[in-house]
Scaffold this motif. Structure first.
Motif, PDB file in Angstrom:
ATOM      1  N   THR A 119      39.248  39.228  -0.210  1.00 38.10           N
ATOM      2  CA  THR A 119      39.039  39.795   1.131  1.00 38.10           C
ATOM      3  C   THR A 119      39.037  41.323   1.071  1.00 38.10           C
ATOM      4  OG1 THR A 119      40.142  37.868   2.056  1.00 38.10           O
ATOM      5  CG2 THR A 119      39.903  39.749   3.518  1.00 38.10           C
ATOM      6  N   ILE A 121      38.214  43.154  -1.518  1.00 37.02           N
ATOM      7  CA  ILE A 121      36.967  43.595  -2.186  1.00 37.02           C
ATOM      8  C   ILE A 121      35.814  43.601  -1.171  1.00 37.02           C
ATOM      9  CG2 ILE A 121      35.250  43.048  -3.969  1.00 37.02           C
ATOM     10  CD1 ILE A 121      37.587  41.745  -5.565  1.00 37.02           C
ATOM     11  N   ILE A 122      35.804  42.590  -0.309  1.00 39.94           N
ATOM     12  CA  ILE A 122      34.762  42.529   0.727  1.00 39.94           C
ATOM     13  C   ILE A 122      34.844  43.778   1.615  1.00 39.94           C
ATOM     14  CG2 ILE A 122      34.064  41.284   2.842  1.00 39.94           C
ATOM     15  CD1 ILE A 122      34.946  38.690   1.252  1.00 39.94           C
ATOM     16  N   SER A 125      33.671  46.840  -0.313  1.00 39.07           N
ATOM     17  CA  SER A 125      32.202  46.820  -0.510  1.00 39.07           C
ATOM     18  C   SER A 125      31.489  47.182   0.791  1.00 39.07           C
ATOM     19  CB  SER A 125      31.729  45.442  -0.984  1.00 39.07           C
ATOM     20  OG  SER A 125      32.416  45.068  -2.134  1.00 39.07           O
TER      21      SER A 125
ATOM     22  N   LEU B  35      24.801  45.223   4.045  1.00 40.48           N
ATOM     23  CA  LEU B  35      25.139  44.111   3.153  1.00 40.48           C
ATOM     24  C   LEU B  35      24.611  42.799   3.698  1.00 40.48           C
ATOM     25  CD1 LEU B  35      28.775  44.775   1.869  1.00 40.48           C
ATOM     26  CD2 LEU B  35      26.613  45.204   0.733  1.00 40.48           C
ATOM     27  N   TYR B 113      27.076  46.857  -4.743  1.00 44.11           N
ATOM     28  CA  TYR B 113      27.999  46.455  -3.669  1.00 44.11           C
ATOM     29  C   TYR B 113      27.648  45.063  -3.132  1.00 44.11           C
ATOM     30  CZ  TYR B 113      28.785  51.510  -3.768  1.00 44.11           C
ATOM     31  OH  TYR B 113      29.028  52.791  -4.171  1.00 44.11           O
ATOM     32  N   ASP B 116      28.993  42.551  -5.589  1.00 39.76           N
ATOM     33  CA  ASP B 116      30.466  42.485  -5.485  1.00 39.76           C
ATOM     34  C   ASP B 116      30.881  41.736  -4.216  1.00 39.76           C
ATOM     35  OD1 ASP B 116      30.709  43.924  -7.796  1.00 39.76           O
ATOM     36  OD2 ASP B 116      31.136  45.841  -6.830  1.00 39.76           O
ATOM     37  N   PHE B 117      30.165  42.050  -3.153  1.00 38.93           N
ATOM     38  CA  PHE B 117      30.460  41.415  -1.863  1.00 38.93           C
ATOM     39  C   PHE B 117      30.233  39.889  -1.955  1.00 38.93           C
ATOM     40  CE2 PHE B 117      28.213  39.840   1.994  1.00 38.93           C
ATOM     41  CZ  PHE B 117      29.281  39.834   2.882  1.00 38.93           C
ATOM     42  N   ALA B 120      32.824  38.214  -4.140  1.00 36.00           N
ATOM     43  CA  ALA B 120      34.120  38.147  -3.450  1.00 36.00           C
ATOM     44  C   ALA B 120      34.098  37.047  -2.384  1.00 36.00           C
ATOM     45  CB  ALA B 120      34.464  39.497  -2.830  1.00 36.00           C
ATOM     46  N   ARG B 121      32.967  36.905  -1.703  1.00 39.80           N
ATOM     47  CA  ARG B 121      32.850  35.818  -0.722  1.00 39.80           C
ATOM     48  C   ARG B 121      32.990  34.455  -1.418  1.00 39.80           C
ATOM     49  NH1 ARG B 121      33.892  37.448   4.206  1.00 39.80           N
ATOM     50  NH2 ARG B 121      32.214  38.413   5.352  1.00 39.80           N
ATOM     51  N   GLU B 124      36.615  34.018  -2.166  1.00 35.64           N
ATOM     52  CA  GLU B 124      37.337  33.768  -0.921  1.00 35.64           C
ATOM     53  C   GLU B 124      37.175  32.298  -0.518  1.00 35.64           C
ATOM     54  OE1 GLU B 124      37.688  36.876   2.763  1.00 35.64           O
ATOM     55  OE2 GLU B 124      35.827  35.821   2.550  1.00 35.64           O
TER      56      GLU B 124
END
Lengths: 258, 324
Positions: A119, A121-122, A125, B35, B113, B116-117, B120-121, B124
């Motif tokens: 979370t 990192i989100i 970003s 994003l 980014y 990475d996003f 990460a999702r 998660e």
């Protein structure tokens, strides 16, 4: 804990990170994992300040450092133009470090921390992406962006482990250090995303400089107050004020009473 | 057309795949408009969604529950997507699936980014599953995939690399994620260990075959069919199986050597593509793919007969025969 012990613990954490992400090609051809000393200091602050510390916490702290290293690697990828072999591997280094963070926490069955860091990192970003959006940000919004980038991962660690009482001090200090770097960049005529965003509303370098100095003064006072709130011991205060935050404008010599 | 044919093969899974598509869209929803746009740009370019398909099919061998399976299928596809965005930065690719890549539409930093996003999702989402075994498998897979990519860069422009180097690389780069898709689908559905192991091996063999065919298609399909210039692998210095076979001809070897890591014209690119395409290398590479396919099919023999096995068999055949 004295200054030497604190320094050696920080170095030991750096070595642990290095060992955890060891990979022959990456070791040879990339800069290697990098985490700012101040971030490591705040990661270990609860330990330095005598909070209960366990192997699980140590691993958890290490993974936060690894994620900082992963994101730092990706920040080093140049914005445009085809990239060199070193840069190609830097992209993969960031991905590889992210895999290691997941694996370390999965091994320790600390899935909640995987989620908390993901979370964070989100959030980071999203804020970094805002550097590339055509939306004008007010200085307060720029500050919010900088805070998230600097502190979201550490906050995830603090929240997960009941160390939120260090949050304010950590945020103020890391933001102060960030502004010090931005001020330096401004004076050297170097580019930074934060400066670019600030220049959209503050228009002239002199205005940006004044704004940064004013914010640093406020933060500096806040740091002194927060240090007292956190009840840090003398050595720790001293190291924080004179080594971790070396450029504090109003840093005064401490007395034993703080 | 080919993608449609493939989708027809798993038309039984249409409602589940639609659900997963929606979940993917939700997963990339972001406070950042940029994003959001970049992720949707990638998502809408489509894809075969082969990893979610294998998760779902593997789930049919246990207690099939799409609500549970989607918790694995969505992260796996997100992991794949994240790696694609970063791959395009590494390879400096302008086009993917016929559309501009994130790095070319925006820039390298935005692509970093975005990747990475999305990753990460994925993490998660996967934490909705508590099983340590699932996380152990997935985290190890993630690392191995990265190792495969690192080796790929190490091996770039090395015309003298061995077949073993190539096979180990594609195992990590492609086969492992498909293998894990099958295994994780089986495990979250509570299949027995033996079934999960057969499905994992099936995924591995099919993944190897899939990548070899992909590498062949880079020379045999047209720019239009590929959605990128044919021969891109060679241009980017990736030495694939058709090249490894073709290099045994001294004349072809000479030609490859002279043009590797050079800024070559479009005409030259097409000449190289034509040379490889008309050499025996393509058939030899196909035979290698078929050997993996046979091994995959053999694994299916150990599984209970039923619609899922049948669909897996059909997909396996399709992968062996696909034209792009």
């Amino acid at each position: 804990m004295n200054g030497q012990q604190i320094q050696s613990k920080i170095i030991s954490m750096e070595i642990d990170v290095l060992k955890a992400v060891r990979q022959r090609t990456l070791d040879q051809l990339t800069e290697g994992p990098f985490v700012k000393e101040a971030r490591l200091f705040f990661l270990l602050l609860p330990f330095f300040n005598g909070e209960q510390w366990s192997g699980k916490l140590e691993t958890s702290a290490r993974t936060v450092a690894i994620v900082y290293a992963a994101l730092h690697a990706h920040d080093r990828v140049k914005e445009d133009m085809p990239i060199s072999k070193e840069q190609q591997l830097t992209v993969l280094a960031g991905d590889f470090y992210s895999g290691i963070y997941y694996q370390l926490l999965a091994e320790g069955e600390n899935i909640e921390m995987v989620q908390k860091l993901a979370t964070a990192i989100i959030q980071v970003s999203e804020k970094k992406a805002s550097f590339h959006e055509l939306v004008i940000q007010q200085p307060e919004q720029v500050e919010e962006t900088a805070i998230v980038i600097e502190t979201a991962l550490l906050n995830a660690f603090y929240e997960e482990n009941g160390f939120s009482h260090y949050k304010q001090l950590m945020e103020q200090s890391l933001l102060y250090i960030r502004y010090t770097e931005e001020l330096e960049a401004l004076r050297d005529g170097k580019f930074s995303y934060v400066l670019r965003l600030l220049s959209e509303t503050l228009t002239h370098p002199t205005f940006i400089e004044r704004w940064l100095i004013a914010r640093m003064e406020t933060l500096s006072n806040g740091i002194l107050e927060s240090i007292n709130d956190c009840e840090l011991d003398f050595e720790l205060k001293n190291i924080l004020l004179h080594q971790i935050i070396p450029h504090r404008h109003s840093a005064e010599p401490l007395t034993r009473e703080g | 057309m080919e993608k449609m044919k493939l989708k027809l093969l798993y038309s039984d899974l249409k409602p589940e795949l639609e659900l997963i598509e929606k979940e993917l869209e939700q997963a990339v929803d972001s406070e950042s408009l940029l994003l959001n746009d970049a992720s949707l740009h990638l998502l809408q370019a489509g894809g075969k969604r082969i990893r979610p398909v294998f998760v779902l099919l593997a789930g049919k061998f246990g207690n099939y529950d799409v609500e549970l399976l989607k918790r694995v299928a969505v992260p796996l596809e997100l992991i794949h997507m994240a790696s694609l965005v970063h791959d395009d930065v590494i390879d400096d690719s302008e086009i993917r699936r016929g559309r501009p890549t994130v790095k070319s539409e925006w820039n390298n930093s935005v692509a970093m980014y975005t990747g990475d996003f999305i990753l990460a999702r994925a993490l998660e989402r996967i934490t909705e599953i508590e099983s340590p075994r699932i996380h152990d498998i997935l985290s190890k897979t993630l690392i191995e995939v990265c190792r495969g990519e690192i080796i790929q860069i190490e091996h770039k422009y090395r015309l003298d690399q061995s077949m073993r180097d190539y096979l180990r690389r594609i195992k990590r780069k492609t086969a492992l994620l498909i293998s894990s898709s099958c295994e994780l689908g089986a495990l979250v559905s509570g299949t027995d260990e033996k079934t999960a192991a057969h499905l994992r091996r099936f995924g591995y063999f099919i993944g190897m075959s899939f990548q070899i065919i992909d590498d062949i298609l880079d020379f045999t399909a047209s720019d239009q069919e590929l959605g990128k210039p044919a021969g891109s692998d060679f241009i980017q210095g990736n030495i694939t199986l058709p090249i490894l076979y073709a290099r045994r001809d001294p004349l072809i070897y000479q030609m490859l050597r002279e043009n590797l890591n050079q800024d070559i014209s479009d005409e030259k690119r097409l000449e190289i593509v034509r040379t490889i395409r008309t050499s025996a290398a393509v058939d030899e590479a196909k035979r290698m793919s078929e050997r993996y396919l046979e091994k995959a099919l053999k694994e299916l023999d150990y599984l209970p007969k039923g619609p899922a096995t049948k669909t897996m068999r059909k997909i396996a055949f399709f992968i062996g025969k696909r034209k792009f």
